[in-house]
Write a protein that holds these residues in place. Structure first.
Motif, PDB file in Angstrom:
ATOM      1  N   GLU A   1      -6.703   9.857   4.136  1.00 56.31           N
ATOM      2  CA  GLU A   1      -6.447   8.438   4.438  1.00 56.31           C
ATOM      3  C   GLU A   1      -6.071   7.660   3.180  1.00 56.31           C
ATOM      4  O   GLU A   1      -5.368   6.659   3.249  1.00 56.31           O
ATOM      5  N   SER A   2      -6.553   8.114   2.037  1.00 54.85           N
ATOM      6  CA  SER A   2      -6.295   7.441   0.762  1.00 54.85           C
ATOM      7  C   SER A   2      -4.948   7.825   0.153  1.00 54.85           C
ATOM      8  O   SER A   2      -4.582   7.312  -0.899  1.00 54.85           O
ATOM      9  N   GLY A   3      -4.251   8.751   0.776  1.00 61.76           N
ATOM     10  CA  GLY A   3      -2.919   9.100   0.298  1.00 61.76           C
ATOM     11  C   GLY A   3      -2.805  10.446  -0.383  1.00 61.76           C
ATOM     12  O   GLY A   3      -1.724  10.814  -0.841  1.00 61.76           O
ATOM     13  N   PHE A   4      -3.902  11.185  -0.468  1.00 59.24           N
ATOM     14  CA  PHE A   4      -3.830  12.524  -1.066  1.00 59.24           C
ATOM     15  C   PHE A   4      -3.346  13.495  -0.004  1.00 59.24           C
ATOM     16  O   PHE A   4      -3.588  13.306   1.183  1.00 59.24           O
ATOM     17  N   ASN A   5      -2.677  14.557  -0.442  1.00 56.98           N
ATOM     18  CA  ASN A   5      -2.167  15.505   0.546  1.00 56.98           C
ATOM     19  C   ASN A   5      -2.957  16.800   0.608  1.00 56.98           C
ATOM     20  O   ASN A   5      -2.608  17.697   1.355  1.00 56.98           O
ATOM     21  N   SER A   6      -4.036  16.886  -0.175  1.00 53.75           N
ATOM     22  CA  SER A   6      -4.890  18.073  -0.091  1.00 53.75           C
ATOM     23  C   SER A   6      -6.290  17.745  -0.604  1.00 53.75           C
ATOM     24  O   SER A   6      -6.490  16.787  -1.351  1.00 53.75           O
TER      25      SER A   6
ATOM     26  N   ASP B   1     -18.226   2.196   2.893  1.00 53.62           N
ATOM     27  CA  ASP B   1     -18.070   1.352   4.074  1.00 53.62           C
ATOM     28  C   ASP B   1     -18.599   2.081   5.308  1.00 53.62           C
ATOM     29  O   ASP B   1     -18.133   3.166   5.648  1.00 53.62           O
ATOM     30  N   SER B   2     -19.568   1.486   5.976  1.00 57.64           N
ATOM     31  CA  SER B   2     -20.182   2.129   7.140  1.00 57.64           C
ATOM     32  C   SER B   2     -19.171   2.388   8.261  1.00 57.64           C
ATOM     33  O   SER B   2     -19.387   3.242   9.116  1.00 57.64           O
ATOM     34  N   GLU B   3     -18.070   1.654   8.248  1.00 61.31           N
ATOM     35  CA  GLU B   3     -17.027   1.864   9.247  1.00 61.31           C
ATOM     36  C   GLU B   3     -16.434   3.279   9.170  1.00 61.31           C
ATOM     37  O   GLU B   3     -15.874   3.789  10.138  1.00 61.31           O
ATOM     38  N   TYR B   4     -16.564   3.900   8.005  1.00 66.36           N
ATOM     39  CA  TYR B   4     -16.001   5.239   7.786  1.00 66.36           C
ATOM     40  C   TYR B   4     -17.074   6.334   7.793  1.00 66.36           C
ATOM     41  O   TYR B   4     -16.811   7.448   7.356  1.00 66.36           O
ATOM     42  N   ASN B   5     -18.260   6.030   8.286  1.00 66.49           N
ATOM     43  CA  ASN B   5     -19.344   7.011   8.308  1.00 66.49           C
ATOM     44  C   ASN B   5     -18.985   8.290   9.064  1.00 66.49           C
ATOM     45  O   ASN B   5     -19.486   9.360   8.743  1.00 66.49           O
ATOM     46  N   ASN B   6     -18.147   8.171  10.091  1.00 70.15           N
ATOM     47  CA  ASN B   6     -17.789   9.345  10.888  1.00 70.15           C
ATOM     48  C   ASN B   6     -16.660  10.162  10.273  1.00 70.15           C
ATOM     49  O   ASN B   6     -16.319  11.214  10.783  1.00 70.15           O
ATOM     50  N   TYR B   7     -16.074   9.666   9.181  1.00 71.25           N
ATOM     51  CA  TYR B   7     -14.989  10.382   8.518  1.00 71.25           C
ATOM     52  C   TYR B   7     -15.565  11.459   7.602  1.00 71.25           C
ATOM     53  O   TYR B   7     -16.560  11.237   6.928  1.00 71.25           O
ATOM     54  N   THR B   8     -14.919  12.603   7.562  1.00 68.88           N
ATOM     55  CA  THR B   8     -15.298  13.620   6.583  1.00 68.88           C
ATOM     56  C   THR B   8     -14.754  13.178   5.219  1.00 68.88           C
ATOM     57  O   THR B   8     -13.882  12.306   5.143  1.00 68.88           O
ATOM     58  N   ILE B   9     -15.253  13.805   4.177  1.00 69.02           N
ATOM     59  CA  ILE B   9     -14.757  13.512   2.831  1.00 69.02           C
ATOM     60  C   ILE B   9     -13.251  13.821   2.774  1.00 69.02           C
ATOM     61  O   ILE B   9     -12.472  13.044   2.224  1.00 69.02           O
ATOM     62  N   LEU B  10     -12.848  14.933   3.383  1.00 71.49           N
ATOM     63  CA  LEU B  10     -11.431  15.291   3.393  1.00 71.49           C
ATOM     64  C   LEU B  10     -10.604  14.229   4.114  1.00 71.49           C
ATOM     65  O   LEU B  10      -9.540  13.833   3.629  1.00 71.49           O
ATOM     66  N   ALA B  11     -11.088  13.739   5.245  1.00 71.31           N
ATOM     67  CA  ALA B  11     -10.363  12.708   5.995  1.00 71.31           C
ATOM     68  C   ALA B  11     -10.185  11.449   5.151  1.00 71.31           C
ATOM     69  O   ALA B  11      -9.114  10.828   5.164  1.00 71.31           O
ATOM     70  N   ILE B  12     -11.211  11.083   4.396  1.00 66.25           N
ATOM     71  CA  ILE B  12     -11.108   9.914   3.514  1.00 66.25           C
ATOM     72  C   ILE B  12     -10.057  10.167   2.434  1.00 66.25           C
ATOM     73  O   ILE B  12      -9.252   9.298   2.125  1.00 66.25           O
ATOM     74  N   GLY B  13     -10.038  11.367   1.892  1.00 71.30           N
ATOM     75  CA  GLY B  13      -9.023  11.719   0.898  1.00 71.30           C
ATOM     76  C   GLY B  13      -7.623  11.617   1.462  1.00 71.30           C
ATOM     77  O   GLY B  13      -6.727  11.063   0.833  1.00 71.30           O
TER      78      GLY B  13
ATOM     79  N   LYS C   1       0.826  -1.215   0.000  1.00 73.41           N
ATOM     80  CA  LYS C   1       0.000   0.000   0.000  1.00 73.41           C
ATOM     81  C   LYS C   1       0.859   1.263   0.000  1.00 73.41           C
ATOM     82  O   LYS C   1       0.564   2.236   0.683  1.00 73.41           O
ATOM     83  N   ASN C   2       1.931   1.225  -0.787  1.00 72.57           N
ATOM     84  CA  ASN C   2       2.823   2.384  -0.921  1.00 72.57           C
ATOM     85  C   ASN C   2       2.059   3.624  -1.372  1.00 72.57           C
ATOM     86  O   ASN C   2       2.439   4.734  -1.030  1.00 72.57           O
ATOM     87  N   TYR C   3       1.024   3.423  -2.164  1.00 76.51           N
ATOM     88  CA  TYR C   3       0.271   4.541  -2.722  1.00 76.51           C
ATOM     89  C   TYR C   3      -0.417   5.384  -1.641  1.00 76.51           C
ATOM     90  O   TYR C   3      -0.849   6.501  -1.896  1.00 76.51           O
ATOM     91  N   LEU C   4      -0.525   4.852  -0.428  1.00 71.63           N
ATOM     92  CA  LEU C   4      -1.122   5.627   0.663  1.00 71.63           C
ATOM     93  C   LEU C   4      -0.162   6.688   1.202  1.00 71.63           C
ATOM     94  O   LEU C   4      -0.572   7.583   1.932  1.00 71.63           O
ATOM     95  N   ASN C   5       1.093   6.596   0.822  1.00 75.19           N
ATOM     96  CA  ASN C   5       2.080   7.605   1.208  1.00 75.19           C
ATOM     97  C   ASN C   5       1.887   8.822   0.308  1.00 75.19           C
ATOM     98  O   ASN C   5       2.119   8.743  -0.896  1.00 75.19           O
ATOM     99  N   PRO C   6       1.460   9.964   0.882  1.00 74.32           N
ATOM    100  CA  PRO C   6       1.222  11.147   0.045  1.00 74.32           C
ATOM    101  C   PRO C   6       2.495  11.677  -0.621  1.00 74.32           C
ATOM    102  O   PRO C   6       2.422  12.425  -1.583  1.00 74.32           O
ATOM    103  N   ASN C   7       3.658  11.261  -0.135  1.00 75.41           N
ATOM    104  CA  ASN C   7       4.923  11.727  -0.704  1.00 75.41           C
ATOM    105  C   ASN C   7       5.548  10.726  -1.669  1.00 75.41           C
ATOM    106  O   ASN C   7       6.682  10.923  -2.106  1.00 75.41           O
TER     107      ASN C   7
END
Length: 107
Positions: free
Chosen positions: A76-81, A62-74, A9-15
């Motif tokens: 968590e997915s490896g984006f930096n902004s 995924d209902s497990e991420y219901n409390n995450y904001t859209i930005l938080a999901i972004g 899951k290297n792609y999760l590293n924003p750098n």
């Protein structure tokens, strides 16, 4: 190479960059870039972003991420902004993350 990127899951590293990946795999940046272009018809950044978007799409439904904001999901997915996340998401899905979330929830 693809297995290395996906299983670690290297792609999760924003750098993550071609330089970092080339050191990890002990391959030249040019060769990695060539492999990605040939096998995915995407450049390095688009390839990595496509993997990130796949993760983000899974989190959005995924209902497990219901409390995450859209930005938080972004993030968590490896984006930096927020802007890079929204731009890539729209590019690969044709929808914003909010539109996507609503569309899959209404199925």
């Amino acid at each position: 190479m693809e297995n290395h990127i996906k299983s670690n899951k290297n792609y999760l590293n924003p750098n993550l960059s071609l330089k970092i990946l080339s050191k990890e795999l002990n391959l030249s940046e040019g060769y990695i870039s060539q492999l990605i272009n040939k096998n995915s018809n995407l450049n390095f950044n688009d390839y990595i972003n496509s993997l990130r978007i796949t993760d983000a799409k899974n989190m959005l439904v995924d209902s497990e991420y219901n409390n995450y904001t859209i930005l938080a999901i972004g993030l968590e997915s490896g984006f930096n902004s927020k802007s890079s996340f929204y731009t890539a998401f729209k590019k690969f899905t044709g929808k914003t993350p909010v539109e996507y979330k609503k569309s899959v929830r209404n199925l």
